[in-house]
Design an enzyme around this catalytic site. Structure first.
Site, PDB file in Angstrom:
ATOM      1  N   GLU A   6       2.431   4.771   2.334  1.00 24.36           N
ATOM      2  CA  GLU A   6       3.744   4.135   2.467  1.00 24.36           C
ATOM      3  C   GLU A   6       4.018   3.467   1.127  1.00 24.36           C
ATOM      4  O   GLU A   6       3.308   2.530   0.749  1.00 24.36           O
ATOM      5  CB  GLU A   6       3.713   3.146   3.630  1.00 24.36           C
ATOM      6  CG  GLU A   6       5.090   2.863   4.184  1.00 24.36           C
ATOM      7  CD  GLU A   6       5.625   1.571   3.645  1.00 24.36           C
ATOM      8  OE1 GLU A   6       6.378   1.641   2.642  1.00 24.36           O
ATOM      9  OE2 GLU A   6       5.287   0.519   4.189  1.00 24.36           O
TER      10      GLU A   6
ATOM     11  N   CYS B 154       9.414  -2.944   0.301  1.00 23.45           N
ATOM     12  CA  CYS B 154       9.487  -1.561  -0.161  1.00 23.45           C
ATOM     13  C   CYS B 154      10.800  -0.913   0.275  1.00 23.45           C
ATOM     14  O   CYS B 154      11.275   0.015  -0.358  1.00 23.45           O
ATOM     15  CB  CYS B 154       8.295  -0.776   0.349  1.00 23.45           C
ATOM     16  SG  CYS B 154       7.972  -1.078   2.071  1.00 23.45           S
TER      17      CYS B 154
ATOM     18  N   LYS C 173      -9.467  -3.032   2.474  1.00 18.17           N
ATOM     19  CA  LYS C 173      -9.427  -3.815   1.234  1.00 18.17           C
ATOM     20  C   LYS C 173      -8.050  -4.455   1.112  1.00 18.17           C
ATOM     21  O   LYS C 173      -7.063  -3.772   0.843  1.00 18.17           O
ATOM     22  CB  LYS C 173      -9.702  -2.948  -0.002  1.00 18.17           C
ATOM     23  CG  LYS C 173     -10.017  -3.851  -1.195  1.00 18.17           C
ATOM     24  CD  LYS C 173      -9.699  -3.275  -2.530  1.00 18.17           C
ATOM     25  CE  LYS C 173      -8.252  -3.311  -2.906  1.00 18.17           C
ATOM     26  NZ  LYS C 173      -7.680  -4.667  -3.116  1.00 18.17           N
TER      27      LYS C 173
ATOM     28  N   GLU D  84      12.286   0.725  -9.112  1.00 25.58           N
ATOM     29  CA  GLU D  84      12.034  -0.309  -8.119  1.00 25.58           C
ATOM     30  C   GLU D  84      11.689  -1.603  -8.857  1.00 25.58           C
ATOM     31  O   GLU D  84      10.744  -1.645  -9.640  1.00 25.58           O
ATOM     32  CB  GLU D  84      10.871   0.119  -7.224  1.00 25.58           C
ATOM     33  CG  GLU D  84      10.631  -0.841  -6.093  1.00 25.58           C
ATOM     34  CD  GLU D  84       9.557  -0.369  -5.130  1.00 25.58           C
ATOM     35  OE1 GLU D  84       8.523   0.135  -5.598  1.00 25.58           O
ATOM     36  OE2 GLU D  84       9.754  -0.518  -3.913  1.00 25.58           O
TER      37      GLU D  84
ATOM     38  N   GLY E  16       1.406   0.729  -1.058  1.00 24.65           N
ATOM     39  CA  GLY E  16       1.437   0.151  -2.400  1.00 24.65           C
ATOM     40  C   GLY E  16       2.337   0.983  -3.293  1.00 24.65           C
ATOM     41  O   GLY E  16       3.299   1.602  -2.829  1.00 24.65           O
TER      42      GLY E  16
HETATM   43  P1  ADP Z   1       1.263  -3.626  -6.300  1.00 31.38           P
HETATM   44  O1  ADP Z   1       1.728  -3.410  -7.685  1.00 31.38           O
HETATM   45  O2  ADP Z   1       2.327  -3.830  -5.323  1.00 31.38           O
HETATM   46  O3  ADP Z   1       0.159  -4.637  -6.211  1.00 31.38           O
HETATM   47  P2  ADP Z   1      -0.659  -1.540  -6.069  1.00 31.38           P
HETATM   48  O4  ADP Z   1      -0.465  -0.125  -5.682  1.00 31.38           O
HETATM   49  O5  ADP Z   1      -1.170  -1.841  -7.423  1.00 31.38           O
HETATM   50  O6  ADP Z   1       0.700  -2.242  -5.789  1.00 31.38           O
HETATM   51  O7  ADP Z   1      -1.630  -2.289  -5.045  1.00 31.38           O
HETATM   52  C1  ADP Z   1      -1.665  -2.034  -3.668  1.00 31.38           C
HETATM   53  C2  ADP Z   1      -3.113  -2.034  -3.229  1.00 31.38           C
HETATM   54  O8  ADP Z   1      -3.790  -0.957  -3.857  1.00 31.38           O
HETATM   55  C3  ADP Z   1      -3.893  -3.294  -3.591  1.00 31.38           C
HETATM   56  O9  ADP Z   1      -4.791  -3.605  -2.553  1.00 31.38           O
HETATM   57  C4  ADP Z   1      -4.646  -2.857  -4.846  1.00 31.38           C
HETATM   58  O10 ADP Z   1      -5.817  -3.585  -5.092  1.00 31.38           O
HETATM   59  C5  ADP Z   1      -4.962  -1.409  -4.498  1.00 31.38           C
HETATM   60  N1  ADP Z   1      -5.242  -0.551  -5.662  1.00 31.38           N
HETATM   61  C6  ADP Z   1      -4.766  -0.655  -6.917  1.00 31.38           C
HETATM   62  N2  ADP Z   1      -5.279   0.319  -7.705  1.00 31.38           N
HETATM   63  C7  ADP Z   1      -6.099   1.072  -6.938  1.00 31.38           C
HETATM   64  C8  ADP Z   1      -6.929   2.226  -7.159  1.00 31.38           C
HETATM   65  N3  ADP Z   1      -7.017   2.797  -8.354  1.00 31.38           N
HETATM   66  N4  ADP Z   1      -7.616   2.724  -6.118  1.00 31.38           N
HETATM   67  C9  ADP Z   1      -7.539   2.165  -4.900  1.00 31.38           C
HETATM   68  N5  ADP Z   1      -6.804   1.066  -4.635  1.00 31.38           N
HETATM   69  C10 ADP Z   1      -6.077   0.531  -5.618  1.00 31.38           C
END
Ligand code: ADP
Length: 490
Positions: free
Chosen positions: A262, A296, A187, A393, A240
């Site tokens: 990571e 990061c 995804k 951050e 993320g």
């Molecule tokens: P950022 O703020 O840098 O976008 P996120 O952690 O929100 O960091 O996003 C990183 C990835 O994780 C994206 O692909 C996002 O869609 C996904 N993501 C966000 N929330 C969830 C969740 N609850 N479960 C799984 N994936 C998630």
């Protein structure tokens, strides 16, 4: 290094559907979401918005492919050859991929072409070379037994990636997974799905069998969460935010999935008075402002020994003034926009916190221009350890400069964070640099350099910056299970 000398034309967008079992299909709900070009805020594509139903289909495809064994039991050399073919196709399409990255993420095309895409190609090639070199041990156990271990693919892996290095994160995730013989449901981030979808098409053209790589674009709490919860997924690899990783860790507990994370950082970059100051200034500038500060491992806490503080700051101010900001398709551009409005707003909020907390904003601190999510390169001096800009951050072009006099105290201050992704030290005394590197609680320490990445060198975080390692042999191991086989030989 690959360079770009002329203004790069906008790429054609070819893939916007889900890629499941080798087929390009709209989302089951028919829903779409928009992705924008952050330099102009215009909509560039409408992308299939996947959700649980699409994830179910994609996991079925990956599970069927894995359990059927076409990929996981393919002759390992052939698996490697298909990956080499993919790397060749990525190389042939490097200009297009770089332009796609610039369009979707906003990063300067010069950087995408010189850094992101060459690293993508190298990572896939590096892991292609591993495909037929994954081996176990023979173990001298007691008794009349022959005991050996073999390493097998972990199975179906769910891979969830962010928007800051969209194509590179695909490579970091696909490379070891493919080499190990895993099958994939990815995804991509909702802000930047385009390069991932294009790479999936190239993987198909390379001859990687249907169902090995599946891509479901969509949002985190819907598509991402469905992937994390799915009982048919054996491992989640996530890059993320820490807060998201904590949700994923809880959600994944029910099915005891293998996890690699990571996450973020607040990396210390420490300049001793005996450093080569021009090199340190250039490294500090790159270490924070590269990729609009959206790294990061950004060296966002710059500790400078008092004796050289003013001189180093002067050099940094000069670099910020000379930074070329603007259209990321222009090859002269060094800084593009932030990825979206939410990030842009968050960064400007932090600039406000820095001022409220008493730091001095020496350069930048505001929006650049009046269109797109551009933020001027911002530098704060007079920052102390307790300020919000020194703790959180920010993920933007905001550098906090902190002074130090007490060399013995500096390791403690550098380590005084819940993060531990990266760190750097600048000194001409290599013994001192070595000693200091060993005191730092971080997964990567750069000495007299910054942001040096190589597919062979493991990368990941201590403390709350991650779980496990990516890249190198360690990154590959995280996509395998070890099986111990014991045979009675009496
Ligand atoms: P950022 O703020 O840098 O976008 P996120 O952690 O929100 O960091 O996003 C990183 C990835 O994780 C994206 O692909 C996002 O869609 C996904 N993501 C966000 N929330 C969830 C969740 N609850 N479960 C799984 N994936 C998630």
């Amino acid at each position: 290094m690959d360079t770009v000398s002329q203004k790069v034309p906008r790429p054609q967008i070819r893939q916007t559907d889900c890629f499941i079992g080798g087929k390009w299909i709209p989302s089951a709900s028919g829903k779409i979401f928009e992705t924008i070009h952050p330099a102009t805020e215009e909509v560039i594509a409408q992308v299939a918005e996947g959700d649980k139903e699409d994830i179910d289909l994609a996991v079925d495809a990956a599970r069927g492919q894995f359990d059927g064994g076409e990929w996981s039991r393919l002759d390992a050399r052939e698996r490697g050859q298909l990956m080499f073919k993919l790397a060749d196709l990525l190389e042939e399409h490097a200009d297009e991929l770089a332009a796609l990255e610039t369009l979707d993420n906003g990063k300067p095309v010069k950087d995408a072409r010189a850094a992101d895409i060459p690293l993508v190609i190298d990572c896939i090639r590096y892991y292609a070379g591993w495909a037929d070199k994954i081996q176990g041990d023979t173990i001298p156990i007691r008794g009349d037994y022959f005991c050996y271990t073999q390493r097998e693919p972990v199975g179906v892996v769910g891979q969830i990636i962010p928007w800051n290095f969209p194509a590179l994160m695909v490579a970091w995730k696909w490379g070891p997974a493919l080499a190990a013989g895993c099958t994939i449901v990815m995804k991509p981030a909702e802000q930047t799905p385009l390069s991932c979808l294009r790479m999936a098409r190239l993987a198909q053209q390379a001859g990687i069998p249907d169902g090995v790589i599946n891509v479901v674009p969509g949002y985190g709490p819907t598509a991402g969460a469905a992937l994390v919860r799915h009982p048919g997924v054996d491992k989640i690899a996530f890059t993320g935010e820490l807060a998201t990783a904590k949700i994923i860790q809880r959600e994944a507990a029910d099915t005891m999935k293998r996890l690699t994370f990571e996450l973020g950082g607040k990396s210390p970059n420490v300049v001793f008075a005996d450093a080569d100051l021009e090199a340190a200034a250039a490294g500090a500038h790159l270490g924070l402002y590269f990729n609009q500060g959206q790294c990061c491992c950004a060296g966002s806490r710059l500790f400078v020994e008092s004796k050289v503080h003013d001189e180093l700051v002067e050099r940094l101010v000069e670099k910020n003034k000379q930074q070329v900001i603007g259209d990321p398709f222009d090859p002269a551009t060094e800084q593009g926009p932030q990825v979206d409005e939410a990030q842009f707003d968050k960064i400007l909020d932090y600039v406000g916190y820095g001022k409220q907390d008493g730091a001095q904003c020496v350069t930048g601190g505001k929006r650049f221009g009046n269109q797109g999510y551009f933020v001027e390169p911002t530098l704060f001096t007079g920052v102390t350890d307790d300020m919000r800009i020194a703790k959180d951050e920010i993920f933007g072009p905001v550098l906090s400069v902190l002074r130090f006099d007490d060399v013995d105290e500096i390791a403690r201050r550098a380590n005084d964070t819940n993060f531990g992704l990266a760190a750097a030290v600048w000194s001409r005394d290599i013994g001192k640099a070595h000693r200091f590197a060993s005191q730092l609680r971080a997964g990567t320490v750069w000495v007299n350099c910054y942001d040096v990445f190589d597919a062979a060198a493991p990368f990941g975080g201590f403390k709350q910056s991650g779980l496990g390692r990516e890249l190198g042999e360690a990154g590959l191991a995280a996509y395998t299970e070890s099986k111990t086989v014991t045979i009675a030989v009496s």
